[in-house]
Design an enzyme around this catalytic site. Structure first.
Site, PDB file in Angstrom:
ATOM      1  N   ARG A   1      -9.379  38.766   3.576  1.00 27.92           N
ATOM      2  CA  ARG A   1      -9.740  38.619   2.183  1.00 27.92           C
ATOM      3  C   ARG A   1      -9.499  39.536   0.488  1.00 27.92           C
ATOM      4  NH1 ARG A   1      -8.740  35.126   5.599  1.00 27.92           N
ATOM      5  NH2 ARG A   1      -9.030  33.131   5.433  1.00 27.92           N
TER       6      ARG A   1
ATOM      7  N   SER B   1     -14.233  28.040   3.768  1.00 31.34           N
ATOM      8  CA  SER B   1     -15.490  29.364   4.275  1.00 31.34           C
ATOM      9  C   SER B   1     -15.887  29.714   3.231  1.00 31.34           C
ATOM     10  CB  SER B   1     -14.184  29.733   4.802  1.00 31.34           C
ATOM     11  OG  SER B   1     -13.752  29.967   6.451  1.00 31.34           O
TER      12      SER B   1
ATOM     13  N   GLU C   1     -17.132  34.490   0.296  1.00 33.14           N
ATOM     14  CA  GLU C   1     -15.946  35.303   0.199  1.00 33.14           C
ATOM     15  C   GLU C   1     -15.375  34.257  -1.085  1.00 33.14           C
ATOM     16  OE1 GLU C   1     -13.010  32.703  -0.099  1.00 33.14           O
ATOM     17  OE2 GLU C   1     -12.574  32.617   2.767  1.00 33.14           O
TER      18      GLU C   1
HETATM   19  P1  FAD Z   1      -8.146  29.216  -7.454  1.00 27.19           P
HETATM   20  O1  FAD Z   1      -9.423  29.290  -6.936  1.00 27.19           O
HETATM   21  O2  FAD Z   1      -8.622  27.861  -8.778  1.00 27.19           O
HETATM   22  O3  FAD Z   1      -8.520  30.747  -7.796  1.00 27.19           O
HETATM   23  C1  FAD Z   1      -8.644  32.001  -7.414  1.00 27.19           C
HETATM   24  C2  FAD Z   1      -9.225  33.338  -7.989  1.00 27.19           C
HETATM   25  O4  FAD Z   1      -7.500  33.599  -8.324  1.00 27.19           O
HETATM   26  C3  FAD Z   1      -9.811  33.564  -9.196  1.00 27.19           C
HETATM   27  O5  FAD Z   1     -10.708  34.288  -9.383  1.00 27.19           O
HETATM   28  C4  FAD Z   1      -9.114  33.407 -10.348  1.00 27.19           C
HETATM   29  O6  FAD Z   1      -9.203  32.918 -11.446  1.00 27.19           O
HETATM   30  C5  FAD Z   1      -8.116  34.047  -9.780  1.00 27.19           C
HETATM   31  N1  FAD Z   1      -6.374  33.291  -9.907  1.00 27.19           N
HETATM   32  C6  FAD Z   1      -5.652  32.604  -9.780  1.00 27.19           C
HETATM   33  N2  FAD Z   1      -4.615  32.369 -10.037  1.00 27.19           N
HETATM   34  C7  FAD Z   1      -4.373  33.605 -10.649  1.00 27.19           C
HETATM   35  C8  FAD Z   1      -3.265  34.231 -10.913  1.00 27.19           C
HETATM   36  N3  FAD Z   1      -2.102  33.526 -10.929  1.00 27.19           N
HETATM   37  N4  FAD Z   1      -3.206  34.942 -11.243  1.00 27.19           N
HETATM   38  C9  FAD Z   1      -3.906  35.774 -11.565  1.00 27.19           C
HETATM   39  N5  FAD Z   1      -5.893  35.389 -10.920  1.00 27.19           N
HETATM   40  C10 FAD Z   1      -5.699  34.316 -10.299  1.00 27.19           C
HETATM   41  N6  FAD Z   1      -8.339  30.279   2.420  1.00 27.19           N
HETATM   42  C11 FAD Z   1      -7.885  31.292   3.458  1.00 27.19           C
HETATM   43  O7  FAD Z   1      -7.652  32.229   2.849  1.00 27.19           O
HETATM   44  N7  FAD Z   1      -7.374  30.468   4.405  1.00 27.19           N
HETATM   45  C12 FAD Z   1      -7.541  29.362   4.995  1.00 27.19           C
HETATM   46  O8  FAD Z   1      -7.765  28.820   5.296  1.00 27.19           O
HETATM   47  C13 FAD Z   1      -8.263  28.447   3.608  1.00 27.19           C
HETATM   48  N8  FAD Z   1      -8.630  27.198   4.059  1.00 27.19           N
HETATM   49  C14 FAD Z   1      -9.265  26.599   2.720  1.00 27.19           C
HETATM   50  C15 FAD Z   1      -9.528  25.004   2.849  1.00 27.19           C
HETATM   51  C16 FAD Z   1     -10.091  23.911   2.689  1.00 27.19           C
HETATM   52  C17 FAD Z   1     -10.644  22.737   2.570  1.00 27.19           C
HETATM   53  C18 FAD Z   1     -10.630  24.686   1.049  1.00 27.19           C
HETATM   54  C19 FAD Z   1     -11.073  24.107  -0.261  1.00 27.19           C
HETATM   55  C20 FAD Z   1     -10.066  25.855   0.585  1.00 27.19           C
HETATM   56  C21 FAD Z   1      -9.312  26.925   1.290  1.00 27.19           C
HETATM   57  N9  FAD Z   1      -8.846  28.527   1.258  1.00 27.19           N
HETATM   58  C22 FAD Z   1      -8.227  28.751   2.236  1.00 27.19           C
HETATM   59  C23 FAD Z   1      -9.953  29.404   0.260  1.00 27.19           C
HETATM   60  C24 FAD Z   1      -8.308  28.813  -1.288  1.00 27.19           C
HETATM   61  O9  FAD Z   1      -7.282  27.205  -0.830  1.00 27.19           O
HETATM   62  C25 FAD Z   1      -6.900  30.191  -1.113  1.00 27.19           C
HETATM   63  O10 FAD Z   1      -8.544  31.414  -1.271  1.00 27.19           O
HETATM   64  C26 FAD Z   1      -6.699  29.658  -2.205  1.00 27.19           C
HETATM   65  O11 FAD Z   1      -5.571  31.061  -2.607  1.00 27.19           O
HETATM   66  C27 FAD Z   1      -6.893  29.649  -3.536  1.00 27.19           C
HETATM   67  O12 FAD Z   1      -6.349  29.191  -4.636  1.00 27.19           O
HETATM   68  P2  FAD Z   1      -5.889  28.494  -6.550  1.00 27.19           P
HETATM   69  O13 FAD Z   1      -5.321  28.637  -6.776  1.00 27.19           O
HETATM   70  O14 FAD Z   1      -7.298  27.152  -5.366  1.00 27.19           O
HETATM   71  O15 FAD Z   1      -7.695  29.108  -6.558  1.00 27.19           O
HETATM   72  N1  EPU Z   2     -18.044  28.816  15.301  1.00 23.79           N
HETATM   73  C1  EPU Z   2     -18.677  28.206  15.187  1.00 23.79           C
HETATM   74  N2  EPU Z   2     -20.086  27.123  14.458  1.00 23.79           N
HETATM   75  C2  EPU Z   2     -19.291  26.414  13.436  1.00 23.79           C
HETATM   76  C3  EPU Z   2     -17.638  27.213  13.064  1.00 23.79           C
HETATM   77  C4  EPU Z   2     -17.058  28.303  14.335  1.00 23.79           C
HETATM   78  O1  EPU Z   2     -19.843  28.091  16.297  1.00 23.79           O
HETATM   79  O2  EPU Z   2     -19.697  25.603  12.933  1.00 23.79           O
HETATM   80  C5  EPU Z   2     -17.485  29.407  15.585  1.00 23.79           C
HETATM   81  C6  EPU Z   2     -16.955  28.852  17.123  1.00 23.79           C
HETATM   82  O3  EPU Z   2     -16.719  29.879  17.996  1.00 23.79           O
HETATM   83  C7  EPU Z   2     -15.650  28.938  16.944  1.00 23.79           C
HETATM   84  C8  EPU Z   2     -15.431  30.192  15.595  1.00 23.79           C
HETATM   85  O4  EPU Z   2     -16.491  30.172  15.525  1.00 23.79           O
HETATM   86  O5  EPU Z   2     -14.623  29.612  17.383  1.00 23.79           O
HETATM   87  C9  EPU Z   2     -14.526  30.218  14.535  1.00 23.79           C
HETATM   88  O6  EPU Z   2     -14.242  29.492  13.679  1.00 23.79           O
HETATM   89  P1  EPU Z   2     -12.837  28.755  13.501  1.00 23.79           P
HETATM   90  O7  EPU Z   2     -11.747  28.799  14.185  1.00 23.79           O
HETATM   91  O8  EPU Z   2     -12.978  26.884  12.932  1.00 23.79           O
HETATM   92  O9  EPU Z   2     -12.560  29.491  12.065  1.00 23.79           O
HETATM   93  P2  EPU Z   2     -13.752  30.858  11.118  1.00 23.79           P
HETATM   94  O10 EPU Z   2     -13.583  32.219  12.076  1.00 23.79           O
HETATM   95  O11 EPU Z   2     -14.663  29.560  10.670  1.00 23.79           O
HETATM   96  C10 EPU Z   2     -11.937  31.704   9.643  1.00 23.79           C
HETATM   97  C11 EPU Z   2     -11.394  31.776   8.273  1.00 23.79           C
HETATM   98  C12 EPU Z   2     -10.435  30.086   7.829  1.00 23.79           C
HETATM   99  C13 EPU Z   2      -9.125  30.049   8.890  1.00 23.79           C
HETATM  100  C14 EPU Z   2     -10.035  29.725  10.008  1.00 23.79           C
HETATM  101  C15 EPU Z   2      -8.399  30.101  11.106  1.00 23.79           C
HETATM  102  C16 EPU Z   2     -12.308  32.641   7.321  1.00 23.79           C
HETATM  103  C17 EPU Z   2     -14.339  32.940   6.347  1.00 23.79           C
HETATM  104  N3  EPU Z   2     -11.934  32.090   7.867  1.00 23.79           N
HETATM  105  O12 EPU Z   2     -12.668  30.730  10.035  1.00 23.79           O
HETATM  106  O13 EPU Z   2     -10.046  30.411   6.342  1.00 23.79           O
HETATM  107  O14 EPU Z   2      -8.524  28.439   8.429  1.00 23.79           O
HETATM  108  O15 EPU Z   2     -10.280  31.041  10.697  1.00 23.79           O
HETATM  109  O16 EPU Z   2      -8.376  31.197  10.995  1.00 23.79           O
HETATM  110  O17 EPU Z   2     -12.072  33.969   7.607  1.00 23.79           O
HETATM  111  C18 EPU Z   2     -10.786  29.816   4.513  1.00 23.79           C
HETATM  112  O18 EPU Z   2     -10.975  31.157   4.248  1.00 23.79           O
HETATM  113  O19 EPU Z   2     -11.419  29.510   3.375  1.00 23.79           O
HETATM  114  C19 EPU Z   2     -11.343  29.570   5.334  1.00 23.79           C
HETATM  115  C20 EPU Z   2     -10.636  27.990   5.915  1.00 23.79           C
END
Ligand code: FAD
Ligand code: EPU
Length: 338
Positions: free
Chosen positions: A164, A238, A334
């Site tokens: 991240r 997250s 994050e």
């Molecule tokens: P924004 O929120 O619009 O911007 C994020 C940051 O980047 C800001 O600081 C912004 O100023 C900057 N920025 C955006 N675009 C540019 C650009 N073109 N040039 C320079 N700076 C820029 N993230 C994960 O890593 N893994 C996951 O599994 C994951 N799951 C998610 C699930 C849900 C339901 C949600 C809501 C979010 C999740 N995220 C996850 C977080 C998010 O989707 C990612 O971080 C995504 O890449 C953000 O993209 P965005 O275009 O919405 O960025």
């Molecule tokens: N867990 C709990 N309680 C909860 C949630 C999770 O006990 O309420 C425990 C469970 O044991 C589970 C473990 O945590 O097995 C891991 O949970 P999960 O697989 O849901 O993944 P996470 O660690 O919570 C991370 C990323 C996600 C990504 C998933 C899958 C981060 C900060 N988050 O979540 O990214 O999608 O793994 O790879 O690393 C995001 O960055 O926004 C995001 C959603």
């Protein structure tokens, strides 16, 4: 070029938080961005670059120029027997780009299906899920310097990707507008199905012959079952990182908490599951007004409708303090706090 004033950002962030931008504009080409850099409003204001708004918490009105990145286009720039280099413009929707790759059987991004947001933001925090991060297929990106207008190419090592993390969150924060990202994808993909529940999901789907489309669908199914859909309930995924701790810290915690969830890392440290720490602190489903800890995934903070950015931030501080008190672990946010 149109620069609007006093624009609500509620439709532009997945938390669904109300915040008013002093100025707002959309850019759809590199020329457009260069033109914007000459504009008096740009010179007289700070700026905030916006993709899909899915990784930010707006805690106040934005007394700045908000620049919505809308650059479009997907282009194959090099094609060999084994690999294809695909350049994707920053404003393309990430999941649509992943689907485009899967449609053509270009492997490498399938585990990253259904992550919200735009491609341009994907290097910001080196997005990751289900055992894969973009650094695994990242080749290079192009970005425009926000002061000089110079177009710069960043290689993978220039970006200093981590969990991240990238240079764009630190050393180069607010200094570049990313305009495109190029990925090196595989025509003979290796499959990543070791992580989490992917194998079980593939079994449940009755997949006989493994392929990237099936992996993508398995990831989509798992994600849809536990992560709240921002269209239904405001969130930014997250809210905190999973903390990395020394082996000694892990061992001490394990002595007191036998069912501690942790993963060993190559450097000898451990990654703790922040969702578990929050749940064990009694906060899963906890709610202060319209700001809540999600009922199914404690790592996700949600807006039940009327929460302000400050409400969500205050809730996050309560989570940090409670987890710190119980486990002695400091959770790091994050989501980008604006
Ligand atoms: P924004 O929120 O619009 O911007 C994020 C940051 O980047 C800001 O600081 C912004 O100023 C900057 N920025 C955006 N675009 C540019 C650009 N073109 N040039 C320079 N700076 C820029 N993230 C994960 O890593 N893994 C996951 O599994 C994951 N799951 C998610 C699930 C849900 C339901 C949600 C809501 C979010 C999740 N995220 C996850 C977080 C998010 O989707 C990612 O971080 C995504 O890449 C953000 O993209 P965005 O275009 O919405 O960025
Ligand atoms: N867990 C709990 N309680 C909860 C949630 C999770 O006990 O309420 C425990 C469970 O044991 C589970 C473990 O945590 O097995 C891991 O949970 P999960 O697989 O849901 O993944 P996470 O660690 O919570 C991370 C990323 C996600 C990504 C998933 C899958 C981060 C900060 N988050 O979540 O990214 O999608 O793994 O790879 O690393 C995001 O960055 O926004 C995001 C959603």
């Amino acid at each position: 070029m149109t620069i609007n004033s006093h624009i609500s950002l509620k439709p532009y962030n997945t938390f669904g938080i109300e915040s008013i931008a002093k100025h707002f504009t959309t850019v759809d080409s590199i020329e457009h961005i260069k033109e914007l850099l000459q504009h008096p409003i740009y010179h007289n204001h700070e700026h905030l670059i916006l993709g899909g708004g899915s990784n930010m918490l707006l805690t106040k009105n934005i007394d700045a120029l908000v620049i919505k990145n809308n650059l479009k286009g997907i282009e194959i720039i090099n094609d060999s027997t084994d690999n294809v280099f695909v350049k994707c413009a920053a404003g393309e929707i990430w999941h649509e780009f992943v689907m485009w790759c899967i449609d053509k059987n270009y492997g490498g991004l399938e585990n990253l299906s259904l992550i919200p947001g735009c491609t341009g933001a994907s290097p910001m925090q080196n997005i990751g899920a289900y055992g894969v991060e973009i650094k695994d297929t990242f080749y290079e990106l192009e970005a425009i310097h926000t002061l000089t207008g110079e177009v710069k190419t960043f290689s993978k090592s220039d970006c200093a990707f981590g969990y991240r993390e990238s240079v764009f969150k630190h050393q180069f924060k607010n200094q570049f507008i990313i305009t495109s990202v190029t990925f090196k994808l595989s025509k003979n993909p290796t499959f990543n199905i070791e992580y989490g529940a992917i194998k079980q999901e593939l079994d449940a789907m009755n997949i006989n012959e493994l392929n990237i489309k099936a992996i993508s669908q398995a990831v989509i199914n798992i994600r849809s079952s536990k992560l709240p859909n921002p269209k239904e309930i405001g969130n930014a995924g997250s809210f905190f990182k999973n903390p990395e701790v020394y082996a000694t810290t892990y061992e001490n915690l394990k002595t007191s908490f036998h069912n501690l969830v942790a993963y060993p890392l190559e450097n000898g440290h451990y990654k703790l599951a922040a969702g578990w720490l929050i749940e064990q602190s009694g906060l899963k489903g906890y709610r202060i007004g319209d700001a809540g800890v999600h009922k199914l995934q404690a790592l996700v903070l949600v807006n039940y409708g009327g929460a302000t950015g400050a409400d969500i931030y205050n809730l996050s501080s309560h989570v940090v303090n409670t987890v710190k008190e119980k486990f002695g672990i400091a959770l790091e946010r994050e989501v980008n706090i604006i």
